[in-house]
Motif scaffolding. Sequence first.
Motif, short mmCIF file in Angstrom:
data_model
loop_
_atom_site.label_atom_id
_atom_site.label_comp_id
_atom_site.label_asym_id
_atom_site.label_seq_id
_atom_site.Cartn_x
_atom_site.Cartn_y
_atom_site.Cartn_z
N ARG A 157 0.81 -1.23 0.00
CA ARG A 157 0.00 0.00 0.00
C ARG A 157 0.85 1.27 0.00
NH1 ARG A 157 -5.39 -0.56 0.07
NH2 ARG A 157 -6.31 -2.46 0.93
N PRO A 158 1.92 1.38 0.80
CA PRO A 158 2.74 2.59 0.71
C PRO A 158 3.31 2.82 -0.69
CG PRO A 158 3.22 1.44 2.75
CD PRO A 158 2.31 0.53 1.95
N THR A 159 3.69 1.73 -1.40
CA THR A 159 4.18 1.89 -2.77
C THR A 159 3.09 2.49 -3.66
OG1 THR A 159 5.67 0.00 -2.51
CG2 THR A 159 5.13 0.67 -4.76
N LEU A 160 1.86 2.02 -3.48
CA LEU A 160 0.75 2.54 -4.27
C LEU A 160 0.47 4.00 -3.93
CD1 LEU A 160 -1.55 2.07 -6.27
CD2 LEU A 160 -2.92 1.14 -4.39
N TYR A 161 0.46 4.34 -2.64
CA TYR A 161 0.19 5.72 -2.23
C TYR A 161 1.26 6.69 -2.77
CZ TYR A 161 -2.84 3.51 1.30
OH TYR A 161 -3.79 2.75 1.95
N VAL A 162 2.51 6.33 -2.56
CA VAL A 162 3.61 7.21 -2.99
C VAL A 162 3.63 7.32 -4.51
CG1 VAL A 162 6.12 7.48 -3.05
CG2 VAL A 162 5.00 6.76 -0.93
N GLY A 163 3.39 6.20 -5.20
CA GLY A 163 3.39 6.23 -6.66
C GLY A 163 2.33 7.16 -7.22
N LEU A 164 1.11 7.08 -6.71
CA LEU A 164 0.03 7.94 -7.19
C LEU A 164 0.28 9.40 -6.84
CD1 LEU A 164 -3.07 5.69 -6.42
CD2 LEU A 164 -2.38 6.52 -8.68
N THR A 165 0.84 9.64 -5.65
CA THR A 165 1.15 11.03 -5.26
C THR A 165 2.19 11.64 -6.19
OG1 THR A 165 0.68 10.52 -2.93
CG2 THR A 165 1.99 12.49 -3.38
N LEU A 166 3.27 10.91 -6.42
CA LEU A 166 4.33 11.43 -7.29
C LEU A 166 3.86 11.54 -8.74
CD1 LEU A 166 7.47 9.55 -5.87
CD2 LEU A 166 6.73 11.92 -5.46
N LEU A 167 2.98 10.62 -9.17
CA LEU A 167 2.44 10.72 -10.52
C LEU A 167 1.63 12.00 -10.69
CD1 LEU A 167 1.96 9.48 -13.32
CD2 LEU A 167 -0.01 8.26 -12.35
N ALA A 168 0.81 12.34 -9.68
CA ALA A 168 0.04 13.58 -9.74
C ALA A 168 0.97 14.79 -9.81
CB ALA A 168 -0.87 13.68 -8.52
N VAL A 169 2.04 14.77 -9.02
CA VAL A 169 3.00 15.88 -9.03
C VAL A 169 3.69 15.98 -10.39
CG1 VAL A 169 5.16 16.73 -8.03
CG2 VAL A 169 3.38 15.79 -6.54
N ALA A 170 4.10 14.83 -10.95
CA ALA A 170 4.79 14.84 -12.24
C ALA A 170 3.88 15.33 -13.36
CB ALA A 170 5.31 13.44 -12.54
N LEU A 171 2.61 14.91 -13.35
CA LEU A 171 1.67 15.36 -14.37
C LEU A 171 1.42 16.86 -14.26
CD1 LEU A 171 -0.84 12.38 -14.22
CD2 LEU A 171 0.54 13.02 -16.20
N GLY A 172 1.28 17.35 -13.03
CA GLY A 172 1.11 18.79 -12.84
C GLY A 172 2.33 19.57 -13.29
#
Length: 416
Positions: free
Chosen positions: A264-279
């Motif tokens: 779960r932490p891998t999933l949380y961190v991945g989605l968070t960083l993906l949102a930052v990278a897309l922005g």
Amino acid sequence: MPLALLALALVAFGIGTTEFVTMGLLPQIADGVGVSVPHAGNLVAAYALGVVVGAPLLTGIGARIPHKRLLLLLSGLFVIGNTASALAPGFGLLFAARVLSGLPHGALFGVGAVVASRLVAPDRAARAVSTMFLGLTVANIIGVPAGTALGQQLGWRYAYIAVAVIGVLAFVALSFLVPHQPRGPQSGIKHELRAMGNRQVALGLATAVIGFGGFFAVYSYLVPMLTHLTGISDSSTTLVLALFGVGMTLGTLVAGPLTDRALRPTLYVGLTLLAVALGTFYFAVHSTVPALVTLTLIAALSALITTPVQMLLMAKADKAPTMAAASNHSAFNLANAGGAWLGGLVISAGWGWASPALVGAALALAGLGLAITGGIMDRGPRRSEVIISSPRDPEHQEARTRRAAPASTQGDSATS
């Protein structure tokens, strides 16, 4: 890692090649079957339709078939679909052939993921699944560019013939390298459907649809973004797409070990960083180097969250993980359609070519919210373990125990 994983990776390589090579050959296909390029674009939707329908349908039909035999049957269907694509005389039959080609996509990945997870010790299951997924990412570096070049030089039909040959090679590799894995006593369509009713499975699929929709909102319009805003020439976009594939491969390589350690932490961190990278891409797209660096990060992060979503679904489906694992790829294709639609919506509204990046960031954050909701719900007294707990036959379990036992213990057992 067992050699059988190479056979599964070869299957994924063929799937990745046939899924994306059509996009690079649309002008040639349009000329070949006498339709416009936009009309030929419906062939991409035809393949996606096959994936969405075929994943649960074929998994349900094959719910009692031993996994190896089912993999061989699905691989045979994959070869038939791509051969039919190469031989189709007109657009109508080609459309039908692309639907047929897409039917085994999700089921192959779903069954393959379950098989891969059972080839190794439980604490290496995510690494085994991510090894299979490497075939898909390598297809974006080698298979798709090579298939596109082959189709442009010799004719688009040869690209599908090449994919069919890859399918034949995968069939042979599966036949010789994948061990027999009998179904457990609780296999069957009723058990698979019951597992799909699990709230955690539903949340996992929703996370895939929404979260990956953010990635596809950008990927669907990547080429016009690069040409209109970054200033990259049309002839260089193929190299950029190959770089994108490199990023996906790097993300897949680290996804397995991280997911085995902390799902779960891998999933949380991945989605968070993906949102930052897309922005970030919304601002970086106007300069070449920042745009390419950000794109590589987006590719890596999208691949990073693929494995934890897959493993989460398999864990929460418990003793019937195959349909949940296969349906994950239906979710990816729904994400593809939804992300592309929302990205096109904001472009048509006059927000500019960069605006899909903001849509993508919002969708990734929404996916993160769904993932966190699932994690909070999983903290109760009846929380299920995030491991693969599917039934195994006694001989397979005994072999797994012998492999895990210390050498001295094995020696004692052999002499007793």
